[in-house]
Design a protein around this motif. Structure first.
Motif, PDB file in Angstrom:
ATOM      1  N   GLN A 188       0.831  -1.212   0.000  1.00 46.16           N
ATOM      2  CA  GLN A 188       0.000   0.000   0.000  1.00 46.16           C
ATOM      3  C   GLN A 188       0.864   1.260   0.000  1.00 46.16           C
ATOM      4  OE1 GLN A 188      -3.044   0.161  -0.547  1.00 46.16           O
ATOM      5  NE2 GLN A 188      -4.151   1.685   0.643  1.00 46.16           N
ATOM      6  N   LYS A 189       1.954   1.240   0.742  1.00 44.66           N
ATOM      7  CA  LYS A 189       2.816   2.413   0.839  1.00 44.66           C
ATOM      8  C   LYS A 189       3.494   2.725  -0.494  1.00 44.66           C
ATOM      9  CE  LYS A 189       3.617   1.875   5.798  1.00 44.66           C
ATOM     10  NZ  LYS A 189       4.564   1.428   6.844  1.00 44.66           N
ATOM     11  N   ILE A 190       3.931   1.684  -1.205  1.00 47.23           N
ATOM     12  CA  ILE A 190       4.555   1.891  -2.517  1.00 47.23           C
ATOM     13  C   ILE A 190       3.541   2.471  -3.494  1.00 47.23           C
ATOM     14  CG2 ILE A 190       5.517   0.714  -4.534  1.00 47.23           C
ATOM     15  CD1 ILE A 190       6.971  -1.159  -2.687  1.00 47.23           C
ATOM     16  N   ASN A 191       2.357   1.881  -3.542  1.00 44.58           N
ATOM     17  CA  ASN A 191       1.321   2.364  -4.466  1.00 44.58           C
ATOM     18  C   ASN A 191       0.871   3.775  -4.103  1.00 44.58           C
ATOM     19  OD1 ASN A 191       1.272   0.011  -6.014  1.00 44.58           O
ATOM     20  ND2 ASN A 191      -0.230  -0.972  -4.681  1.00 44.58           N
ATOM     21  N   ARG A 192       0.760   4.057  -2.807  1.00 45.39           N
ATOM     22  CA  ARG A 192       0.293   5.363  -2.377  1.00 45.39           C
ATOM     23  C   ARG A 192       1.322   6.448  -2.705  1.00 45.39           C
ATOM     24  NH1 ARG A 192      -0.800   4.562   2.957  1.00 45.39           N
ATOM     25  NH2 ARG A 192      -2.951   3.963   2.571  1.00 45.39           N
ATOM     26  N   GLN A 193       2.601   6.098  -2.641  1.00 42.53           N
ATOM     27  CA  GLN A 193       3.625   7.092  -2.954  1.00 42.53           C
ATOM     28  C   GLN A 193       3.570   7.515  -4.431  1.00 42.53           C
ATOM     29  OE1 GLN A 193       7.787   6.039  -3.067  1.00 42.53           O
ATOM     30  NE2 GLN A 193       8.352   7.878  -1.925  1.00 42.53           N
ATOM     31  N   SER A 194       3.375   6.546  -5.328  1.00 39.16           N
ATOM     32  CA  SER A 194       3.301   6.890  -6.757  1.00 39.16           C
ATOM     33  C   SER A 194       2.022   7.673  -7.060  1.00 39.16           C
ATOM     34  CB  SER A 194       3.384   5.635  -7.626  1.00 39.16           C
ATOM     35  OG  SER A 194       2.246   4.808  -7.440  1.00 39.16           O
ATOM     36  N   ARG A 195       0.917   7.310  -6.408  1.00 38.51           N
ATOM     37  CA  ARG A 195      -0.331   8.046  -6.616  1.00 38.51           C
ATOM     38  C   ARG A 195      -0.233   9.463  -6.048  1.00 38.51           C
ATOM     39  NH1 ARG A 195      -2.822   3.220  -4.849  1.00 38.51           N
ATOM     40  NH2 ARG A 195      -3.382   4.232  -2.882  1.00 38.51           N
ATOM     41  N   ALA A 196       0.539   9.610  -4.958  1.00 43.06           N
ATOM     42  CA  ALA A 196       0.735  10.937  -4.374  1.00 43.06           C
ATOM     43  C   ALA A 196       1.489  11.838  -5.350  1.00 43.06           C
ATOM     44  CB  ALA A 196       1.505  10.826  -3.054  1.00 43.06           C
ATOM     45  N   PHE A 197       2.494  11.286  -6.037  1.00 43.10           N
ATOM     46  CA  PHE A 197       3.202  12.075  -7.052  1.00 43.10           C
ATOM     47  C   PHE A 197       2.242  12.488  -8.166  1.00 43.10           C
ATOM     48  CE2 PHE A 197       5.227  12.206 -11.232  1.00 43.10           C
ATOM     49  CZ  PHE A 197       6.162  13.214 -11.028  1.00 43.10           C
ATOM     50  N   GLU A 198       1.374  11.560  -8.569  1.00 39.66           N
ATOM     51  CA  GLU A 198       0.389  11.866  -9.617  1.00 39.66           C
ATOM     52  C   GLU A 198      -0.479  13.047  -9.203  1.00 39.66           C
ATOM     53  OE1 GLU A 198      -3.224   9.641 -12.097  1.00 39.66           O
ATOM     54  OE2 GLU A 198      -2.480   8.802 -10.207  1.00 39.66           O
ATOM     55  N   ARG A 199      -0.962  13.039  -7.951  1.00 42.38           N
ATOM     56  CA  ARG A 199      -1.811  14.130  -7.477  1.00 42.38           C
ATOM     57  C   ARG A 199      -1.045  15.448  -7.406  1.00 42.38           C
ATOM     58  NH1 ARG A 199      -3.869  10.763  -3.335  1.00 42.38           N
ATOM     59  NH2 ARG A 199      -3.049  12.149  -1.745  1.00 42.38           N
ATOM     60  N   LEU A 200       0.211  15.389  -6.942  1.00 41.68           N
ATOM     61  CA  LEU A 200       1.013  16.605  -6.838  1.00 41.68           C
ATOM     62  C   LEU A 200       1.286  17.207  -8.213  1.00 41.68           C
ATOM     63  CD1 LEU A 200       3.620  15.592  -4.098  1.00 41.68           C
ATOM     64  CD2 LEU A 200       1.879  17.366  -3.895  1.00 41.68           C
ATOM     65  N   PHE A 201       1.649  16.354  -9.179  1.00 44.18           N
ATOM     66  CA  PHE A 201       1.956  16.826 -10.526  1.00 44.18           C
ATOM     67  C   PHE A 201       0.699  17.356 -11.205  1.00 44.18           C
ATOM     68  CE2 PHE A 201       4.389  15.598 -14.664  1.00 44.18           C
ATOM     69  CZ  PHE A 201       4.688  16.934 -14.862  1.00 44.18           C
ATOM     70  N   ASP A 202      -0.417  16.632 -11.053  1.00 46.85           N
ATOM     71  CA  ASP A 202      -1.696  17.097 -11.613  1.00 46.85           C
ATOM     72  C   ASP A 202      -2.073  18.466 -11.038  1.00 46.85           C
ATOM     73  OD1 ASP A 202      -1.901  14.823 -13.091  1.00 46.85           O
ATOM     74  OD2 ASP A 202      -3.504  13.910 -11.928  1.00 46.85           O
ATOM     75  N   THR A 203      -1.899  18.605  -9.732  1.00 48.88           N
ATOM     76  CA  THR A 203      -2.250  19.859  -9.067  1.00 48.88           C
ATOM     77  C   THR A 203      -1.383  21.006  -9.564  1.00 48.88           C
ATOM     78  OG1 THR A 203      -2.968  18.670  -7.075  1.00 48.88           O
ATOM     79  CG2 THR A 203      -2.447  21.004  -6.821  1.00 48.88           C
ATOM     80  N   SER A 207      -3.526   2.276   5.737  1.00 47.96           N
ATOM     81  CA  SER A 207      -2.431   1.304   5.616  1.00 47.96           C
ATOM     82  C   SER A 207      -2.668   0.103   6.531  1.00 47.96           C
ATOM     83  CB  SER A 207      -1.091   1.967   5.965  1.00 47.96           C
ATOM     84  OG  SER A 207      -0.746   2.939   5.019  1.00 47.96           O
ATOM     85  N   GLU A 208      -3.124   0.391   7.742  1.00 41.30           N
ATOM     86  CA  GLU A 208      -3.370  -0.677   8.710  1.00 41.30           C
ATOM     87  C   GLU A 208      -4.486  -1.612   8.231  1.00 41.30           C
ATOM     88  OE1 GLU A 208      -5.016  -1.130  13.322  1.00 41.30           O
ATOM     89  OE2 GLU A 208      -4.248   0.801  12.613  1.00 41.30           O
ATOM     90  N   THR A 209      -5.558  -1.021   7.704  1.00 40.93           N
ATOM     91  CA  THR A 209      -6.686  -1.826   7.217  1.00 40.93           C
ATOM     92  C   THR A 209      -6.284  -2.674   6.016  1.00 40.93           C
ATOM     93  OG1 THR A 209      -8.223  -0.110   7.943  1.00 40.93           O
ATOM     94  CG2 THR A 209      -9.060  -1.720   6.367  1.00 40.93           C
ATOM     95  N   THR A 210      -5.557  -2.071   5.081  1.00 37.18           N
ATOM     96  CA  THR A 210      -5.114  -2.799   3.895  1.00 37.18           C
ATOM     97  C   THR A 210      -4.170  -3.925   4.270  1.00 37.18           C
ATOM     98  OG1 THR A 210      -5.299  -0.776   2.578  1.00 37.18           O
ATOM     99  CG2 THR A 210      -4.002  -2.558   1.644  1.00 37.18           C
ATOM    100  N   ALA A 211      -3.254  -3.655   5.209  1.00 39.47           N
ATOM    101  CA  ALA A 211      -2.303  -4.676   5.642  1.00 39.47           C
ATOM    102  C   ALA A 211      -3.025  -5.865   6.285  1.00 39.47           C
ATOM    103  CB  ALA A 211      -1.320  -4.066   6.642  1.00 39.47           C
ATOM    104  N   LEU A 212      -3.991  -5.562   7.148  1.00 38.43           N
ATOM    105  CA  LEU A 212      -4.734  -6.620   7.830  1.00 38.43           C
ATOM    106  C   LEU A 212      -5.518  -7.462   6.831  1.00 38.43           C
ATOM    107  CD1 LEU A 212      -5.406  -7.776  10.615  1.00 38.43           C
ATOM    108  CD2 LEU A 212      -7.321  -6.178  10.743  1.00 38.43           C
ATOM    109  N   LEU A 213      -6.170  -6.814   5.868  1.00 33.19           N
ATOM    110  CA  LEU A 213      -6.936  -7.528   4.854  1.00 33.19           C
ATOM    111  C   LEU A 213      -6.039  -8.420   4.009  1.00 33.19           C
ATOM    112  CD1 LEU A 213      -9.610  -8.000   3.318  1.00 33.19           C
ATOM    113  CD2 LEU A 213      -9.044  -5.980   1.926  1.00 33.19           C
ATOM    114  N   ASP A 242       0.533  10.959   2.364  1.00 33.67           N
ATOM    115  CA  ASP A 242       0.627   9.630   1.758  1.00 33.67           C
ATOM    116  C   ASP A 242       2.074   9.256   1.435  1.00 33.67           C
ATOM    117  OD1 ASP A 242      -2.067   9.245   1.911  1.00 33.67           O
ATOM    118  OD2 ASP A 242      -2.496   9.744  -0.184  1.00 33.67           O
ATOM    119  N   SER A 243       2.889  10.260   1.068  1.00 33.34           N
ATOM    120  CA  SER A 243       4.279  10.002   0.690  1.00 33.34           C
ATOM    121  C   SER A 243       5.168   9.764   1.907  1.00 33.34           C
ATOM    122  CB  SER A 243       4.838  11.181  -0.109  1.00 33.34           C
ATOM    123  OG  SER A 243       4.070  11.446  -1.246  1.00 33.34           O
ATOM    124  N   LYS A 244       4.760  10.267   3.046  1.00 33.87           N
ATOM    125  CA  LYS A 244       5.600  10.263   4.238  1.00 33.87           C
ATOM    126  C   LYS A 244       6.037   8.855   4.633  1.00 33.87           C
ATOM    127  CE  LYS A 244       5.521  11.554   9.129  1.00 33.87           C
ATOM    128  NZ  LYS A 244       5.697  10.191   9.661  1.00 33.87           N
TER     129      LYS A 244
END
Length: 378
Positions: free
Chosen positions: A130-145, A205-211, A318-320
């Motif tokens: 989840q952290k890897i995917n969230r980091q790339s999506r965070a870049f997408e949002r930052l660049f789009d913005t 992250s916690e919910t995704t990890a548990l699932l 999300d990137s943190k």
């Protein structure tokens, strides 16, 4: 990984810059085209001011029509230029964003996979994914913005204030105060709200990890009849996530409501003074039309400040987590004096292998075995 480590915005952006290497020229080109397109878009309302002033002026209709046609030809030409720069920047932007997102995932995986066994033993697999995917999506949002909101917003604000200044200094000052106060309060609010965004991000992250881990260990859950335990555990995690999301959404909704009210007041004040200035012949009909276009544009753009700040702070949140992993030194590192391992002969040989349980029960005793290169044995 230290739980109390503080990840700065500079560190997050530094990690993104590593993935941008090799694409900086295209990145700058995309931004440049967007800036040019935005400048053209800001200048066009000024031409509409001239258009309506010509209509409101005196003279023969044939002369007025000739002047109006000249103006609309210029407007049409500028719109075509706007379209060319906008679309060119957009397609360059698409290439850069998709490629860099891929590089972010590659760099994250490349660094992550070299962590030690203890690291992976102390972190949920699903959480790391989840952290890897969230980091790339965070870049997408930052660049789009940056491309679709921030650049256009800044140029529209600066252009509207400067051009309005030559029409009416008071109206220009009102717009400047409105925008400054709006941005200042929005920045303070979303900076304060970031702690709740971090809380929601951690819960996700916690919910995704548990699932992920429960699905991966479905057979174990079945064998030990742990259905109720794991179901209850997942319920607690998702309820916690829902509360965190509701909190950040509620704060955002309340602030948005206040912002809408503020926009309505600002629009009323600007148009009230525009009418008063028109009444005493200090502003023309064309000037009112121009200001109206700018106010409508600014209203739309300023409303985007909320989205810009929300996207920026949520993306940083999300990137943190992944940045923290990227900055965590590997537990096991190669020695600086280590040489490359060269295998000259591929074989495995066991000589006099002995293995006991508790030094009392012998399992293997003087085992000798040679496995040759390419040989498969059991």
């Amino acid at each position: 990984m230290k739980k109390d480590s503080k990840i700065t915005i500079k560190q997050i952006l530094s990690e993104y810059s590593k993935s941008l290497r090799g694409y900086k020229t295209l990145f700058i080109l995309s931004i440049s085209f967007t800036i040019i397109s935005s400048i053209i878009g800001v200048y066009i309302p000024y031409l509409y001011k001239n258009f309506f002033n010509i209509i409101n002026g005196d003279g023969l209709k044939e002369d007025i029509a000739r002047q109006l046609i000249s103006v609309i030809f210029v407007i049409a030409g500028l719109n075509i230029l706007d379209w060319l720069f906008n679309r060119s920047g957009y397609f360059i932007f698409n290439y850069v964003e998709s490629t860099v997102m891929s590089k972010i995932k590659q760099n994250s995986f490349s660094y992550l996979i070299r962590h030690s066994y203890n690291f992976f033993n102390n972190n949920f697999t699903g959480s790391l994914v989840q952290k890897i995917n969230r980091q790339s999506r965070a870049f997408e949002r930052l660049f789009d913005t940056l491309i679709f909101n921030f650049i256009s917003l800044v140029i529209t604000i600066i252009g509207a204030i400067l051009i309005t200044f030559f029409t009416s200094k008071v109206l220009s000052l009102i717009i400047l105060c409105w925008v400054t106060l709006y941005f200042a309060f929005s920045f303070i609010f979303y900076r304060w709200k970031m702690k709740f965004d971090l809380e929601a991000s951690a819960s996700d992250s916690e919910t995704t990890a548990l699932l992920s881990d429960n699905i991966s260990n479905s057979q174990t859950i079945s064998l030990f009849n742990s259905y109720k335990k794991e179901t209850d555990s997942y319920k607690v995690a998702t309820d916690k996530q829902a509360k965190a999301m509701l909190k950040t959404w509620t704060y955002g909704g309340v602030y948005d409501s206040l912002q809408i009210f503020g926009i309505c007041i600002a629009e009323f004040v600007i148009f009230y003074y525009a009418i008063k200035y028109w009444e005493i012949n200090k502003i023309t009909i064309g000037g009112i039309v121009m200001i109206q276009i700018y106010v409508i544009s600014l209203t739309r753009q300023i409303w985007a400040i909320n989205m810009i700040l929300r996207n920026v702070f949520e993306s940083l949140a999300d990137s943190k987590q992944m940045t923290e992993i990227m900055l965590t030194p590997h537990e096991i590192e190669d020695s600086n004096s280590a040489t490359d391992l060269k295998i000259s002969k591929g074989e495995i040989e066991f000589k006099n292998v002995i293995f006991n349980f508790n030094e009392t029960r012998t399992v293997l005793n003087n085992i000798n075995c040679l496995i040759k290169s390419g040989e498969k044995i059991a």
